[in-house]
Design a protein around this motif. Structure first.
Motif, mmCIF file in Angstrom:
data_model
loop_
_atom_site.group_PDB
_atom_site.id
_atom_site.type_symbol
_atom_site.label_atom_id
_atom_site.label_comp_id
_atom_site.label_asym_id
_atom_site.label_seq_id
_atom_site.Cartn_x
_atom_site.Cartn_y
_atom_site.Cartn_z
ATOM 1 N N PRO A 1 0.826 -1.189 -0.022
ATOM 2 C CA PRO A 1 -0.041 -0.051 0.209
ATOM 3 C C PRO A 1 0.949 1.307 0.117
ATOM 4 O O PRO A 1 0.428 2.247 -0.563
ATOM 5 N N ALA B 1 0.408 3.977 -3.011
ATOM 6 C CA ALA B 1 -0.057 5.241 -2.850
ATOM 7 C C ALA B 1 0.879 6.392 -3.040
ATOM 8 O O ALA B 1 0.654 7.368 -3.580
ATOM 9 N N PHE C 1 -4.271 10.589 0.409
ATOM 10 C CA PHE C 1 -4.185 9.252 0.710
ATOM 11 C C PHE C 1 -5.642 8.556 1.186
ATOM 12 O O PHE C 1 -5.781 7.601 0.803
ATOM 13 N N ASP C 2 -6.493 9.545 1.445
ATOM 14 C CA ASP C 2 -7.882 8.912 1.873
ATOM 15 C C ASP C 2 -8.470 8.585 0.557
ATOM 16 O O ASP C 2 -9.202 7.512 0.451
ATOM 17 N N GLU D 1 -6.786 5.213 -0.866
ATOM 18 C CA GLU D 1 -6.890 4.276 0.192
ATOM 19 C C GLU D 1 -7.649 2.953 -0.457
ATOM 20 O O GLU D 1 -6.921 1.794 -0.542
ATOM 21 N N GLN E 1 -5.939 -0.369 -2.033
ATOM 22 C CA GLN E 1 -6.405 -1.788 -1.020
ATOM 23 C C GLN E 1 -6.902 -2.751 -2.119
ATOM 24 O O GLN E 1 -6.357 -3.959 -2.061
ATOM 25 N N THR F 1 0.595 -2.109 6.677
ATOM 26 C CA THR F 1 -0.287 -1.007 5.903
ATOM 27 C C THR F 1 0.072 0.408 6.438
ATOM 28 O O THR F 1 0.682 0.340 7.715
ATOM 29 N N ARG F 2 -0.523 1.298 5.741
ATOM 30 C CA ARG F 2 0.150 2.708 6.265
ATOM 31 C C ARG F 2 -0.793 2.854 7.490
ATOM 32 O O ARG F 2 -1.974 2.888 7.510
ATOM 33 N N GLY G 1 -3.266 4.486 10.101
ATOM 34 C CA GLY G 1 -4.227 5.578 10.026
ATOM 35 C C GLY G 1 -4.395 6.042 11.467
ATOM 36 O O GLY G 1 -3.686 5.579 12.240
#
Length: 527
Positions: free
Chosen positions: A329, A333, A479-480, A483, A487, A506-507, A509
């Motif tokens: 991810p 991203a 990033f939102d 996402e 994914q 994963t990144r 949150g």
């Protein structure tokens, strides 16, 4: 609710072009004003895509479908996800800015010039919207034609050589990609008994690894030449140096992203077994790292201002492809965000060169020096563009590079170690360029009375500077948006990645960060 918003965005530049055809060639001011209005309208009409895009939804939004060539199984099928959304917004912003920057730069064949830019806009938007392979291929090839003429008619002294080289390289890659598309098309027919080019349908194919690898390499050549990855990059410096300023801006900011977009949208989801094949991943990672280092080192050696920035694109796009093939991810991203960042910062750098070229008609770095004394506003904007490209924290380049390096580190520490040196070289060639052109005493008498930036020229830079600072300071919305699509791609290529322990990769949150913090606190209190 479907109100054909995407079709409206796609065909607004075409409507502008059709009106432009009816304006007499001698009315140059009217042609300029109309072309600028048409490109600005294209940007305004794309804004509702942002406000109405739902970040929480997986899959494609604003989907439009119509039968086109039923006998072939080709449809007019368009839609966007978060990745396409960002690239479409980049296209409409840069398209408007490129056309605005041409106000004084081009004097002959104005009508044809602006027509080519509007046609190019349609092709690029179509590439990022198409969900049907046949439609995608039509737009992919359409882009070649106006770009060829922009370089060949309004370019520099070696414009024909550069235009033909650009056309032949990209056409060769496209034809091989077509063979890959046809392979999937006929395989689908043999497995399901009907013909279709719809990408969602082609994902249902079950292909053996050997065949997937074959198709992967066919796609690879089409996309890698467009990026351009090392060693397919040799058309790029020629095309950039000979193209007019607006042509260079569009070429660097948007056209190159069609290649990286192709990898993300088609190679990975359609060919998941080949995409995670160790040999293929290693080869692509090594080529990306060579591109990063080679592009940076060659930039250090350049005497031509524009060629330096052209080679820097090879280096920056190496980061984008490295992020893609980290297959996690963060890598993906970061890669998409860095594609947007590269469009902003390199677009600014080419505009900077265009401004000084209009005044002095030379791009030799040795001809300049001490310009900050003569053109202080210009020096400030150049400094922001240069630091944005170099990846200074609080500017856009840093966020993308940091996230890509994080993804590369998770995949293979050696990749990250080599890629980091590219960041160092990047800062070196950009700072050295700035020092040689802006700082010190004015060494050349011809530079003593150069006019500083006009209001129109400052207006061209302002949106890009604002965008660079926004991404650098507050990248969360980006990033939102990315996402869900990221994914989906990771889950497609590496099934089960998000289950169990892999979640830790994963990144982080907000929820995970707070959970980590709670665990740390409870651990301390337990002791």
């Amino acid at each position: 609710m479907n109100d054909h918003l995407l079709s409206l965005v796609l065909f607004t530049p075409l409507a502008g072009l059709l009106v432009l055809l009816f304006i007499p060639s001698r009315q140059k001011e009217l042609i300029k004003v109309w072309a600028n209005l048409a490109s600005f309208a294209g940007f305004l009409i794309s804004l509702p895509l942002v406000s109405r895009f739902d970040k929480g939804v997986s899959g494609f939004q604003f989907v439009e479908r119509a039968n086109w060539i039923p006998s072939l199984g080709a449809q007019y099928l368009i839609g966007i996800d978060g990745i396409s959304l960002l690239l479409i917004m980049l296209t409409t912003v840069i398209g408007f800015i490129a056309i605005l920057s041409s106000w004084n730069a081009v004097q002959d064949r104005l009508k044809e010039y602006y027509c080519m830019f509007l046609l190019l806009q349609v092709g690029m938007l179509g590439v990022f919207m198409s969900l049907d392979f046949f439609l995608f291929y039509v737009f992919w090839e359409l882009v070649l034609v106006p770009m060829y003429f922009i370089i060949a008619v309004w370019g520099g002294p070696r414009k024909l050589y550069a235009a033909i080289k650009f056309f032949l390289y990209t056409l060769a890659g496209s034809v091989l990609m077509l063979l890959g598309i046809l392979t999937l098309y006929f395989q689908y027919a043999s497995q399901f008994g009907r013909y279709t080019f719809e990408i969602a349908e082609l994902m249902k194919l079950n292909l053996p690894l050997g065949l997937q690898q074959w198709v992967f390499w066919a796609f690879f050549l089409g996309f890698a030449i467009k990026v351009p990855m090392f060693p397919f990059h040799t058309w790029l410096p020629d095309a950039h140096v000979e193209a007019p300023t607006a042509g260079s801006v569009i070429l660097a900011s948007v056209l190159l992203k069609m290649g990286t977009y192709g990898f993300i949208r088609f190679s990975l989801p359609l060919l998941p077994k080949a995409s995670v094949d160790q040999t293929i991943v290693q080869i692509l990672a090594v080529l990306s790292i060579i591109g990063i280092l080679y592009g940076a080192l060659v930039s250090l050696m350049q005497k031509d201002w524009k060629k330096l920035v052209a080679y820097s694109s090879v280096s920056h796009l190496g980061f984008c492809t490295l992020g893609i093939f980290a297959m996690n991810p963060n890598g993906l991203a970061g890669s998409v965000l860095q594609q947007i960042n590269h469009g902003i910062s390199t677009g600014m750098l080419f505009l900077i060169i265009g401004v000084i070229y209009e005044r002095r008609h030379t791009r030799e770095i040795a001809e300049y020096g001490g310009l900050a004394h003569v053109m202080p506003k210009y020096a400030v904007i150049f400094a922001i563009a240069m630091l944005s490209s170099a990846g200074l924290p609080l500017l856009n380049g840093f966020v993308g590079e940091f996230t890509i390096l994080q993804g590369a580190f998770e995949a293979n520490r050696a990749w990250a170690a080599f890629a980091v040196t590219g960041v160092i070289f990047g800062a070196a060639y950009l700072l050295w360029l700035y020092q040689r052109t802006m700082l010190g005493q004015v060494t050349n008498g011809k530079n003593l009375h150069l006019p500083d930036l006009s209001l129109r020229e400052i207006v061209v830079f302002l949106p890009l500077i604002a965008w660079a600072i926004w991404i650098g300071v507050y990248p969360k919305p980006y990033f939102d948006i990315l996402e869900k699509p990221v994914q989906q791609i990771v889950e497609r290529v590496r099934p089960g990645y998000y289950q169990g322990g892999a979640q830790a990769a994963t990144r982080p949150g907000p929820s995970r960060l707070s959970r980590d913090r709670q665990e740390a606190v409870s651990g301390v209190s337990g002791q």
